[in-house]
Design a protein around this motif. Structure first.
Motif, PDB file in Angstrom:
ATOM      1  N   GLY A 113       0.821  -1.215   0.000  1.00 40.34           N
ATOM      2  CA  GLY A 113       0.000   0.000   0.000  1.00 40.34           C
ATOM      3  C   GLY A 113       0.848   1.255   0.000  1.00 40.34           C
ATOM      4  N   TYR A 114       1.868   1.297   0.851  1.00 36.38           N
ATOM      5  CA  TYR A 114       2.775   2.443   0.860  1.00 36.38           C
ATOM      6  C   TYR A 114       3.514   2.551  -0.472  1.00 36.38           C
ATOM      7  CZ  TYR A 114       2.169   2.957   5.930  1.00 36.38           C
ATOM      8  OH  TYR A 114       1.651   3.174   7.181  1.00 36.38           O
ATOM      9  N   ALA A 115       3.945   1.410  -1.010  1.00 36.94           N
ATOM     10  CA  ALA A 115       4.683   1.421  -2.271  1.00 36.94           C
ATOM     11  C   ALA A 115       3.823   1.968  -3.403  1.00 36.94           C
ATOM     12  CB  ALA A 115       5.169   0.013  -2.594  1.00 36.94           C
ATOM     13  N   ARG A 116       2.589   1.522  -3.475  1.00 31.53           N
ATOM     14  CA  ARG A 116       1.694   2.015  -4.535  1.00 31.53           C
ATOM     15  C   ARG A 116       1.511   3.528  -4.432  1.00 31.53           C
ATOM     16  NH1 ARG A 116      -1.197  -3.157  -3.664  1.00 31.53           N
ATOM     17  NH2 ARG A 116      -1.206  -4.276  -5.670  1.00 31.53           N
ATOM     18  N   MET A 117       1.316   4.015  -3.209  1.00 29.35           N
ATOM     19  CA  MET A 117       1.149   5.466  -3.041  1.00 29.35           C
ATOM     20  C   MET A 117       2.400   6.208  -3.482  1.00 29.35           C
ATOM     21  SD  MET A 117      -1.073   6.053   0.458  1.00 29.35           S
ATOM     22  CE  MET A 117       0.022   5.158   1.569  1.00 29.35           C
ATOM     23  N   GLY A 118       3.571   5.688  -3.129  1.00 26.10           N
ATOM     24  CA  GLY A 118       4.811   6.340  -3.514  1.00 26.10           C
ATOM     25  C   GLY A 118       5.016   6.355  -5.011  1.00 26.10           C
ATOM     26  N   MET A 175       6.606  14.822  -3.872  1.00 26.75           N
ATOM     27  CA  MET A 175       7.822  14.017  -3.945  1.00 26.75           C
ATOM     28  C   MET A 175       8.399  13.721  -2.558  1.00 26.75           C
ATOM     29  SD  MET A 175       8.244  12.944  -6.885  1.00 26.75           S
ATOM     30  CE  MET A 175       9.770  12.129  -6.384  1.00 26.75           C
ATOM     31  N   MET A 176       8.253  14.659  -1.628  1.00 27.45           N
ATOM     32  CA  MET A 176       8.717  14.375  -0.264  1.00 27.45           C
ATOM     33  C   MET A 176       7.891  13.251   0.364  1.00 27.45           C
ATOM     34  SD  MET A 176       9.980  17.941   1.444  1.00 27.45           S
ATOM     35  CE  MET A 176      11.401  17.178   2.246  1.00 27.45           C
ATOM     36  N   LEU A 177       6.600  13.226   0.083  1.00 26.55           N
ATOM     37  CA  LEU A 177       5.767  12.140   0.581  1.00 26.55           C
ATOM     38  C   LEU A 177       6.141  10.821  -0.084  1.00 26.55           C
ATOM     39  CD1 LEU A 177       2.243  13.809   0.822  1.00 26.55           C
ATOM     40  CD2 LEU A 177       3.569  12.844   2.705  1.00 26.55           C
ATOM     41  N   ALA A 178       6.424  10.861  -1.384  1.00 24.44           N
ATOM     42  CA  ALA A 178       6.853   9.646  -2.087  1.00 24.44           C
ATOM     43  C   ALA A 178       8.130   9.096  -1.465  1.00 24.44           C
ATOM     44  CB  ALA A 178       7.068   9.942  -3.570  1.00 24.44           C
ATOM     45  N   SER A 179       9.049   9.992  -1.153  1.00 25.79           N
ATOM     46  CA  SER A 179      10.303   9.588  -0.525  1.00 25.79           C
ATOM     47  C   SER A 179      10.046   8.991   0.859  1.00 25.79           C
ATOM     48  CB  SER A 179      11.237  10.801  -0.419  1.00 25.79           C
ATOM     49  OG  SER A 179      12.434  10.476   0.232  1.00 25.79           O
ATOM     50  N   PHE A 180       9.163   9.621   1.618  1.00 27.02           N
ATOM     51  CA  PHE A 180       8.825   9.132   2.959  1.00 27.02           C
ATOM     52  C   PHE A 180       8.209   7.737   2.882  1.00 27.02           C
ATOM     53  CE2 PHE A 180       5.931   8.819   6.636  1.00 27.02           C
ATOM     54  CZ  PHE A 180       6.825   9.045   7.668  1.00 27.02           C
ATOM     55  N   TYR A 181       7.281   7.541   1.959  1.00 29.07           N
ATOM     56  CA  TYR A 181       6.670   6.224   1.799  1.00 29.07           C
ATOM     57  C   TYR A 181       7.718   5.185   1.407  1.00 29.07           C
ATOM     58  CZ  TYR A 181       2.078   8.527   1.881  1.00 29.07           C
ATOM     59  OH  TYR A 181       0.976   9.252   2.238  1.00 29.07           O
ATOM     60  N   GLY A 182       8.645   5.588   0.546  1.00 30.00           N
ATOM     61  CA  GLY A 182       9.729   4.679   0.183  1.00 30.00           C
ATOM     62  C   GLY A 182      10.570   4.296   1.385  1.00 30.00           C
ATOM     63  N   GLY A 183      10.809   5.260   2.267  1.00 33.85           N
ATOM     64  CA  GLY A 183      11.557   4.972   3.490  1.00 33.85           C
ATOM     65  C   GLY A 183      10.838   3.975   4.377  1.00 33.85           C
ATOM     66  N   ILE A 184       9.516   4.075   4.443  1.00 32.95           N
ATOM     67  CA  ILE A 184       8.739   3.112   5.221  1.00 32.95           C
ATOM     68  C   ILE A 184       8.882   1.716   4.624  1.00 32.95           C
ATOM     69  CG2 ILE A 184       6.394   2.421   5.874  1.00 32.95           C
ATOM     70  CD1 ILE A 184       5.696   5.396   6.048  1.00 32.95           C
TER      71      ILE A 184
END
Length: 369
Positions: free
Chosen positions: A208-213, A237-246
């Motif tokens: 789910g996080y990956a799809r959002m990112g 893009m900052m949110l995409a990066s954050f989701y990627g970090g998760i």
């Protein structure tokens, strides 16, 4: 939803998002008396925006790929300051260093003691992570990487004690990031999501996080590259990066990052650029092993229906990324060393949905050359 296995999610205790969010750091940390800010020479100029109230020391002698001597110097600085608050103000390298400093400055543990998973004894300083790029997602994660200049590889430390007490995503801090860096770091953020999404250890929650990112990258990366002051695109893009970090915590990356690491440690390419160059090749290599998910990735990025490698390569190149290793100083005789080194990074290679031998890896490097 079929939950395939148990996972543990470690998230920052507090997350501040939005334009001007950086000014909340001082209010949050108003009780800190001794503060150590880790920054790059560029991001040190943002310290005043933090509105800090305590006694502040800045350590900004941090290169693009921090190594063991850099960590030692930062720990020496911290032991002089004895900070009750450590702040990472920068990209992933700065934030990774901040994690280790916060966890180690008041400890007898050495880097060898903490290397690997769950070996950090505990953290005695509060930690704030203020991202100034949108790529690594280090502000969200429990891992830190440091280069060993002798062995020419990266040492990974993983512990819940490395998680931030405060993470800040302020798009205004990324306005000055050049378009080429915006493109490369944005592809890195996407690679985190894609490699976790197509991973052998993929999990529906992390999917789910990956799809959002991935969706955010498809919508906003080109806009952020075209107009660095596009607040909506920068925040996306900052949110995409954050989701990627998760995604990195419970699942982690796979062959893409394993192939990128030697380009950082041996060729000294910035981490985001190395991942951008490798991304199309590994995406295409893994297509037959993750057909449905790869199709989702292609759709989210707006890739055409033709050859996947060509489409993904064009996606990156159209953002302004120079995709040829030869244009970045690589020589043909280096490629076998890159291949052998990346093949040994089993903590990542073993996650890949398709087995990748040394010859497969060498073929990818040659195609990227």
């Amino acid at each position: 939803m079929a939950l395939a296995r148990n996972i543990t999610l470690h998230l920052p205790k507090r997350l501040e998002i939005g334009a001007g969010a950086v000014r909340r750091v001082g209010e949050w940390g108003n009780e800190a008396e001794r503060i150590l800010v880790l920054a790059s020479p560029h991001t040190a100029g943002f310290v005043e925006k933090l509105a800090l109230r305590g006694e502040v020391e800045i350590f900004d002698a941090i290169p693009g790929e921090p190594d063991i001597p850099c960590l030692d110097a930062a720990l020496t600085a911290a032991r002089k300051v004895r900070p009750d608050l450590v702040i990472g103000l920068g990209g992933g390298s700065v934030m990774d260093l901040a994690k280790l400093v916060a966890a180690m400055w008041d400890s007898d543990q050495t880097l060898a003691d903490v290397a690997g998973p769950n070996r950090v004894a505990g953290r005695r300083s509060r930690l704030a992570q203020v991202a100034t790029t949108a790529g690594t997602g280090s502000e969200a994660g429990i891992r830190a990487l440091i280069t060993d200049p002798v062995a020419g590889n990266k040492i990974a430390v993983e512990s819940p004690y490395l998680i931030a007490d405060l993470a800040v995503l302020d798009p205004e801090l990324t306005f000055s990031v050049p378009s080429a860096v915006t493109a490369a770091t944005g592809i890195d953020a996407m690679a985190h999501c894609v490699e976790a999404f197509t991973n052998k250890n993929a999990h529906p929650v992390i999917d789910g996080y990956a799809r959002m990112g991935i969706d955010l990258v498809g919508r906003y990366l080109a806009r952020a590259v075209r107009d660095g002051a596009d607040t909506e695109a920068r925040e996306g893009m900052m949110l995409a990066s954050f989701y990627g970090g998760i995604c990195l915590g419970p699942v982690n990356t796979a062959a893409g990052h394993a192939l990128a690491y030697p380009l950082g440690t041996l060729l000294h390419l910035p981490h985001g650029l190395a991942n951008a160059i490798i991304f199309p090749h590994v995406l295409a290599f893994n297509q037959c092993a993750a057909t449905g998910k790869t199709a989702e990735v292609a759709a989210a990025l707006g890739l055409g229906s033709g050859d996947l490698l060509q489409q993904a390569y064009r996606f990156c190149a159209d953002l302004g990324v120079e995709m040829r290793l030869s244009a970045h100083g690589a020589t043909d005789d280096q490629l076998p060393r890159f291949a052998s080194d990346s093949h040994t990074i089993r903590r990542l290679m073993d996650n890949n949905p398709r087995d990748m031998g040394v010859e497969d890896i060498l073929s990818i490097y040659r195609a990227a050359f």
